[in-house]
Every structure is written in structure tokens, then in C-alpha cells.
Design a protein around this motif. Structure first.
Motif, mmCIF file in Angstrom:
data_model
loop_
_atom_site.group_PDB
_atom_site.id
_atom_site.type_symbol
_atom_site.label_atom_id
_atom_site.label_comp_id
_atom_site.label_asym_id
_atom_site.label_seq_id
_atom_site.Cartn_x
_atom_site.Cartn_y
_atom_site.Cartn_z
ATOM 1 N N UNK A 236 0.607 -0.880 0.112
ATOM 2 C CA UNK A 236 -0.167 -0.287 0.185
ATOM 3 C C UNK A 236 1.288 1.162 -0.436
ATOM 4 N N UNK A 237 0.282 1.725 -1.077
ATOM 5 C CA UNK A 237 1.182 3.342 -1.070
ATOM 6 C C UNK A 237 0.374 4.149 -0.344
ATOM 7 N N UNK A 238 1.235 5.932 -0.467
ATOM 8 C CA UNK A 238 0.452 7.001 0.556
ATOM 9 C C UNK A 238 -0.542 7.262 -0.495
ATOM 10 N N UNK A 239 -1.301 8.958 -0.158
ATOM 11 C CA UNK A 239 -2.057 9.111 -1.560
ATOM 12 C C UNK A 239 -1.403 9.523 -2.044
ATOM 13 N N UNK A 240 -0.138 10.458 -1.668
ATOM 14 C CA UNK A 240 0.724 11.007 -2.734
ATOM 15 C C UNK A 240 1.298 9.821 -4.048
ATOM 16 N N UNK A 241 1.776 9.227 -3.313
ATOM 17 C CA UNK A 241 2.208 8.402 -4.356
ATOM 18 C C UNK A 241 1.221 7.941 -4.801
ATOM 19 N N UNK A 242 -0.358 7.379 -5.037
ATOM 20 C CA UNK A 242 -1.102 6.487 -5.544
ATOM 21 C C UNK A 242 -2.005 7.889 -6.806
ATOM 22 N N UNK A 243 -1.621 9.085 -6.129
ATOM 23 C CA UNK A 243 -2.619 10.094 -6.799
ATOM 24 C C UNK A 243 -2.115 11.383 -7.838
ATOM 25 N N UNK A 244 -1.915 12.120 -8.563
ATOM 26 C CA UNK A 244 -1.483 12.521 -8.841
ATOM 27 C C UNK A 244 -2.456 14.197 -9.026
ATOM 28 N N UNK A 245 -3.621 14.014 -9.479
ATOM 29 C CA UNK A 245 -4.722 15.600 -9.187
ATOM 30 C C UNK A 245 -6.056 15.643 -8.944
ATOM 31 N N UNK A 246 -6.563 16.112 -9.375
ATOM 32 C CA UNK A 246 -8.098 15.851 -9.484
ATOM 33 C C UNK A 246 -8.766 16.473 -10.542
ATOM 34 N N UNK A 247 -9.186 15.609 -11.182
ATOM 35 C CA UNK A 247 -10.373 16.091 -12.781
ATOM 36 C C UNK A 247 -11.510 16.597 -12.830
ATOM 37 N N UNK A 248 -11.680 17.615 -12.680
ATOM 38 C CA UNK A 248 -13.256 17.846 -13.023
ATOM 39 C C UNK A 248 -14.060 18.057 -14.309
ATOM 40 N N UNK A 249 -14.883 16.774 -14.192
ATOM 41 C CA UNK A 249 -15.767 16.729 -15.464
ATOM 42 C C UNK A 249 -17.057 17.847 -15.070
ATOM 43 N N UNK A 250 -17.985 18.417 -15.989
ATOM 44 C CA UNK A 250 -19.203 18.841 -15.970
ATOM 45 C C UNK A 250 -20.201 18.709 -17.363
ATOM 46 N N UNK A 251 -21.856 18.502 -17.195
ATOM 47 C CA UNK A 251 -22.547 18.817 -18.496
ATOM 48 C C UNK A 251 -22.842 19.462 -18.345
ATOM 49 N N UNK A 252 -23.622 20.753 -19.167
ATOM 50 C CA UNK A 252 -24.185 21.703 -18.767
ATOM 51 C C UNK A 252 -25.711 21.664 -19.111
ATOM 52 N N UNK A 253 -26.212 20.414 -19.123
ATOM 53 C CA UNK A 253 -27.453 19.395 -19.374
ATOM 54 C C UNK A 253 -27.176 19.326 -21.162
ATOM 55 N N UNK A 254 -26.764 19.411 -21.956
ATOM 56 C CA UNK A 254 -26.501 19.219 -23.324
ATOM 57 C C UNK A 254 -26.206 17.441 -23.336
ATOM 58 N N UNK A 255 -26.100 16.929 -22.405
ATOM 59 C CA UNK A 255 -25.602 15.607 -22.179
ATOM 60 C C UNK A 255 -24.475 15.181 -22.311
ATOM 61 N N UNK A 256 -23.411 16.024 -22.948
ATOM 62 C CA UNK A 256 -22.226 15.672 -23.426
ATOM 63 C C UNK A 256 -21.490 16.087 -21.841
ATOM 64 N N UNK A 257 -20.103 15.305 -21.319
ATOM 65 C CA UNK A 257 -19.593 15.643 -20.586
ATOM 66 C C UNK A 257 -18.471 16.218 -21.074
ATOM 67 N N UNK A 258 -17.756 16.993 -19.964
ATOM 68 C CA UNK A 258 -16.303 17.661 -20.665
ATOM 69 C C UNK A 258 -15.705 18.708 -20.101
ATOM 70 N N UNK A 259 -14.935 18.486 -20.020
ATOM 71 C CA UNK A 259 -13.682 19.195 -18.749
ATOM 72 C C UNK A 259 -12.981 20.549 -19.439
ATOM 73 N N UNK A 260 -12.297 20.936 -18.098
ATOM 74 C CA UNK A 260 -12.150 21.861 -18.179
ATOM 75 C C UNK A 260 -12.093 23.123 -19.935
ATOM 76 N N UNK A 261 -10.939 21.837 -20.082
ATOM 77 C CA UNK A 261 -10.639 23.026 -21.527
ATOM 78 C C UNK A 261 -11.005 23.258 -22.749
ATOM 79 N N UNK A 262 -12.752 22.077 -22.393
ATOM 80 C CA UNK A 262 -13.844 22.438 -23.646
ATOM 81 C C UNK A 262 -14.155 23.329 -23.237
#
Length: 220
Positions: free
Chosen positions: A154-180
Motif C-alpha cells: 500500500x502506497x501513500x496518498x501522494x504516491x497514488x494520485x497526481x491531481x483532481x480532474x473536473x468533469x461537467x455537463x451543462x445540460x446538453x448531455x455531453x460531459x466536458x473537461x475544463x479545457x473544453x
């Protein structure tokens, strides 16, 4: 005088270095002539060993005592090191548990806040795993008998994860990321994330300066 001879003999005995405990008792009952003969033979043998360190026994005993003291000290340091590592492991575990618990709460809050800000919208926070954190199913990790292999360490939290990704949908049904997203949509996501974080540790009131300036009209 006898006193002078006695002191001279004692000095010679001291020069010999450490003697066994039974050195005097062993030769106490022997005749003087025999002792002189044994002493002469011993001196002849000692003359052959003129380059030998006569204080080696004393030095050996001294160094042995020092080594034993250092070994005791090393044992104490090893125990202290083990205790410190145990404490560090415990604190790391508590830290990881706290981070994961907080992330789950922020993720839940973000989903709820985003749904309130955007009608029909959906938001999600996803923890990104490091590529090296996922074990590769290669031949080295496989068991030759087909049995499931033991889980990796078992590794620590910092060794397992690199960051947080945000996924959103504004009602059009398509999930987009921040850069979109557009600038106004990114502002909505940022506001929702701020509210989600603040819900974990609410304050009596909040003051936002022109927070709606970059928002699209439908989200003001």
C-alpha cells in the motif's frame, strides 16, 4: 633497602600488564630456586617476542568494553528509529484518511452545488491516479500456479494520485473537461468548487467581490 626492592618489584609487576586472578596462588608453594628457573625461561621466551605489544590485553579489554557500550547504544537507537518509523506510518495513514474523507465530501458538495447553479447540469470531481500506481499485469506479477497474486504494498496518498480532474455537463448531455469550457462556464465551475469546499467548514458569512462579473447571463 627492602622497601625499595619491594617497590621495584611491584613496578615490574605493573609493567607486565594485567595478570590472571590465580597468578599468585598458582606459584605460592613453589621453591625459590624453581621460581628463578621458571622466570629465566619465561624471560627468554619474552625476549623472542620483543616486538609484541605487552599492553594488548589491557587494550583489548578496554576496547571490548567500549564495543559493548556502543552495541547497547546502537540497540537503543534502533528501537528509537523503529518507534519513529511507526509513528510516521501512523501519521501518514491518518493524513491519507483525512484527505480521502475530505475529497469525498467536497466531491459530493460539488455535485449538489453544480446541480443547483446549472439547471439539468452535472458535475463530478475525479481523483487522477498516477500511471505507476496501477500494477501492470505482466508475467513477473503473475503466479505460475494460476493463483491470484498478493496485492502490492500500500502506497501513500501522494504516491497514488497526481491531481483532481473536473468533469461537467451543462445540460446538453455531453460531459466536458475544463479545457473544453468557455470563460463563463469555467467561472460557474470555479464558483461551484468554492462553495463545495466552503461547505466542508462553513463560516458565518462570505464576502465575494463582483463574483458574477465573468458569469454568463443565464447563470447570474
Amino acid at each position: 633497602t627492602l622497601q625499595t626492592k619491594r617497590e621495584g618489584l611491584q613496578r615490574k609487576i605493573r609493567d607486565l600488564g594485567s595478570l590472571p586472578g590465580d597468578a599468585f596462588e598458582k606459584y605460592r608453594g613453589k621453591a625459590l630456586k624453581t621460581l628463578h628457573s621458571m622466570l629465566s625461561k619465561t624471560n627468554e621466551e619474552l625476549a623472542k617476542l620483543s616486538h609484541v605489544n605487552k599492553k594488548a590485553l589491557d587494550q583489548y579489554q578496554q576496547f571490548t568494553e567500549q564495543r559493548e557500550g556502543l552495541e547497547v547504544r546502537r540497540g537503543e537507537l534502533d528501537k528509537a528509529h523503529a518507534k519513529i518509523k511507526e509513528l510516521m506510518s501512523f501519521l501518514d495513514q491518518k493524513k491519507d484518511e483525512s484527505i480521502e474523507r475530505t475529497f469525498k465530501q467536497v466531491s459530493l458538495n460539488f455535485r449538489e452545488v453544480f446541480a443547483r447553479l446549472v439547471h439539468g447540469g452535472k458535475g463530478e470531481l475525479v481523483m487522477q491516479r498516477k500511471k505507476s500506481a496501477a500494477p501492470a499485469p505482466d508475467a513477473e506479477n503473475a503466479d505460475p500456479n494460476g493463483e491470484p497474486t498478493k496485492p502490492p504494498v500500500t502506497k501513500g496518498f501522494a504516491e497514488k494520485y497526481s491531481g483532481v480532474k473536473i468533469k461537467v455537463s451543462f445540460g446538453q448531455g455531453e460531459t466536458m473537461q475544463m479545457k473544453q469550457l468557455s470563460g463563463g462556464q469555467k467561472t460557474v465551475v470555479a464558483v461551484a468548487l468554492i462553495f463545495a469546499i466552503q461547505r466542508c467548514d462553513p463560516m458565518p458569512f462570505y464576502l465575494f467581490d463582483e463574483i458574477d462579473a465573468a458569469l454568463d447571463p443565464q447563470y447570474r
